[in-house]
Design a protein around this motif. Sequence first.
Motif, PDB file in Angstrom:
ATOM      1  N   THR A 131     -42.325 -16.923  38.674  1.00 48.08           N
ATOM      2  CA  THR A 131     -41.848 -16.077  37.581  1.00 48.08           C
ATOM      3  C   THR A 131     -40.781 -15.113  38.102  1.00 48.08           C
ATOM      4  O   THR A 131     -41.057 -14.277  38.959  1.00 48.08           O
ATOM      5  CB  THR A 131     -42.991 -15.268  36.959  1.00 48.08           C
ATOM      6  N   LYS A 132     -39.578 -15.233  37.569  1.00 40.03           N
ATOM      7  CA  LYS A 132     -38.486 -14.354  37.995  1.00 40.03           C
ATOM      8  C   LYS A 132     -38.196 -13.260  36.973  1.00 40.03           C
ATOM      9  O   LYS A 132     -37.631 -12.223  37.305  1.00 40.03           O
ATOM     10  CB  LYS A 132     -37.217 -15.159  38.257  1.00 40.03           C
ATOM     11  N   ALA A 133     -38.556 -13.512  35.713  1.00 41.43           N
ATOM     12  CA  ALA A 133     -38.297 -12.520  34.674  1.00 41.43           C
ATOM     13  C   ALA A 133     -39.282 -12.698  33.530  1.00 41.43           C
ATOM     14  O   ALA A 133     -39.879 -13.762  33.352  1.00 41.43           O
ATOM     15  CB  ALA A 133     -36.862 -12.631  34.158  1.00 41.43           C
ATOM     16  N   VAL A 134     -39.421 -11.643  32.762  1.00 44.89           N
ATOM     17  CA  VAL A 134     -40.165 -11.661  31.499  1.00 44.89           C
ATOM     18  C   VAL A 134     -39.188 -11.236  30.417  1.00 44.89           C
ATOM     19  O   VAL A 134     -38.437 -10.273  30.589  1.00 44.89           O
ATOM     20  CB  VAL A 134     -41.372 -10.705  31.544  1.00 44.89           C
ATOM     21  N   ALA A 135     -39.182 -11.960  29.303  1.00 46.00           N
ATOM     22  CA  ALA A 135     -38.349 -11.599  28.154  1.00 46.00           C
ATOM     23  C   ALA A 135     -39.279 -11.339  26.973  1.00 46.00           C
ATOM     24  O   ALA A 135     -40.096 -12.189  26.631  1.00 46.00           O
ATOM     25  CB  ALA A 135     -37.369 -12.720  27.817  1.00 46.00           C
ATOM     26  N   ILE A 136     -39.173 -10.154  26.380  1.00 50.32           N
ATOM     27  CA  ILE A 136     -40.046  -9.834  25.255  1.00 50.32           C
ATOM     28  C   ILE A 136     -39.219  -9.511  24.019  1.00 50.32           C
ATOM     29  O   ILE A 136     -38.088  -9.044  24.109  1.00 50.32           O
ATOM     30  CB  ILE A 136     -40.999  -8.652  25.560  1.00 50.32           C
ATOM     31  N   LEU A 137     -39.838  -9.773  22.868  1.00 46.78           N
ATOM     32  CA  LEU A 137     -39.276  -9.431  21.576  1.00 46.78           C
ATOM     33  C   LEU A 137     -40.123  -8.321  20.978  1.00 46.78           C
ATOM     34  O   LEU A 137     -41.349  -8.368  21.053  1.00 46.78           O
ATOM     35  CB  LEU A 137     -39.310 -10.661  20.666  1.00 46.78           C
ATOM     36  N   HIS A 138     -39.486  -7.315  20.386  1.00 42.03           N
ATOM     37  CA  HIS A 138     -40.211  -6.278  19.650  1.00 42.03           C
ATOM     38  C   HIS A 138     -40.315  -6.756  18.206  1.00 42.03           C
ATOM     39  O   HIS A 138     -39.379  -6.584  17.413  1.00 42.03           O
ATOM     40  CB  HIS A 138     -39.487  -4.943  19.742  1.00 42.03           C
ATOM     41  N   TYR A 139     -41.451  -7.349  17.851  1.00 40.94           N
ATOM     42  CA  TYR A 139     -41.545  -8.046  16.575  1.00 40.94           C
ATOM     43  C   TYR A 139     -41.348  -7.100  15.395  1.00 40.94           C
ATOM     44  O   TYR A 139     -42.082  -6.125  15.227  1.00 40.94           O
ATOM     45  CB  TYR A 139     -42.887  -8.768  16.443  1.00 40.94           C
ATOM     46  N   GLY A 140     -40.353  -7.416  14.575  1.00 33.11           N
ATOM     47  CA  GLY A 140     -40.090  -6.638  13.375  1.00 33.11           C
ATOM     48  C   GLY A 140     -39.650  -5.219  13.624  1.00 33.11           C
ATOM     49  O   GLY A 140     -39.557  -4.417  12.699  1.00 33.11           O
ATOM     50  N   GLY A 141     -39.374  -4.877  14.880  1.00 33.68           N
ATOM     51  CA  GLY A 141     -39.030  -3.506  15.240  1.00 33.68           C
ATOM     52  C   GLY A 141     -40.199  -2.716  15.798  1.00 33.68           C
ATOM     53  O   GLY A 141     -40.033  -1.568  16.222  1.00 33.68           O
ATOM     54  N   TYR A 142     -41.395  -3.329  15.836  1.00 36.76           N
ATOM     55  CA  TYR A 142     -42.569  -2.658  16.406  1.00 36.76           C
ATOM     56  C   TYR A 142     -42.522  -2.781  17.928  1.00 36.76           C
ATOM     57  O   TYR A 142     -42.469  -3.891  18.458  1.00 36.76           O
ATOM     58  CB  TYR A 142     -43.854  -3.287  15.867  1.00 36.76           C
ATOM     59  N   PRO A 143     -42.552  -1.666  18.660  1.00 33.15           N
ATOM     60  CA  PRO A 143     -42.347  -1.724  20.114  1.00 33.15           C
ATOM     61  C   PRO A 143     -43.372  -2.551  20.868  1.00 33.15           C
ATOM     62  O   PRO A 143     -43.057  -3.153  21.896  1.00 33.15           O
ATOM     63  CB  PRO A 143     -42.420  -0.251  20.535  1.00 33.15           C
TER      64      PRO A 143
END
Length: 392
Positions: A121-133
Amino acid sequence: MINVVQPSLGERELSAIREVFESNWVGRGTKVEEFQEGFARHIGVGKDHVLSVNSCTEATFLAMELADIGPGDEVVLPTICFVGVANAIASRGARPVFCDVDRRTLNPTVADIEAVLTPRTKAVAILHYGGYPGEVAQIAALCQERGIQLIEDAAVSVASTVDGKPCGTFGDFGVWSFDYGKIVVTVDGGMLYVRDPELAARAPKLAYFGLEQTSGYNEALRSRTRWWEFQVSSFSRRSISNDVLAAVGSVQLDRLPGFIERRAEIAAHYDRELDGLDGLHRPPPLPEGHTTSHYMYWIQLDDGIRDDVARDLYARGIYTTFRYAQLHKVKAYGADVRLPQSDAASASTLLLPIHQGLSDADVDRIVGAVRDSVSERRGHGRHSASPVRKAA
């Protein structure tokens, strides 16, 4: 038809475009610099750490390149995520590794991410769903502890914060979107944040063919002979924005507080009017210290009635949808994993319209249609909604 998303553009934006046209320079220039500086102030970072580009997807591709993601690497991301993130990973020859999400927030937890980390694992990519942190602060701490880079897809989180810190600035890289459906709209475009100063200095070159100098005109001003000659430091694309889009963006950024206020008002009305409706779940309350851009408002429906409710609303002139389709089920990524919480969320979640262009009458119409459809599908008869403004 009432749309799920819709821009708010008007005379101020047209005036800004007119000013650019009258300058006889519509390419990348002073307006881009002004927009970048304004956005840097908005997220509380130095102006040299942000770069305006032609799309959020391109910003994500640039982030993967700056993070030196390559063959043999793994990048963890939630399966409920935008396809552009997975494409950016795969385009580098790396492997997207999909993790589960919390069923109610549709955001990955620290435990979800930790469960799929490997030595590759070199990186983690996250999405803030709907604008919720979500658990961004805890995820950032995990990545720092493990020596893993964090890339934040803050495309819909232009006003989302945790304890005053803007989403998109917790990790090593952050990206935002300004396309036609976002809150701040430049017609199309994106912004890239890079924490490391050296990598931030590389970003503008990567975004413009890898050119060591990007303006023959400026070189000529410095009395450089043969200013039309150039050197290339990387085999890169053309990802830059322009003054027309940036001029619109600066106006939109100035209007952002009003946009967020209206969206928050609509979300609060949905919360009140849909509370207690049997078989319907609203977005969970935000933890203390969290704010959201209110980009999405989602309901989750029991008993497998989600698709029927969506069809009912469409028949009444209300468009709804679900974002985002589970990426681990896309054959191109070659994933073979079971993610039960994501499955449950994907089968029950429906996004209602929420944007600052909705009138009070629109919102009341949506609430009434949702209550009628859900009640009828569950055999409980009809309900009537109260007006938006009267529910203080």
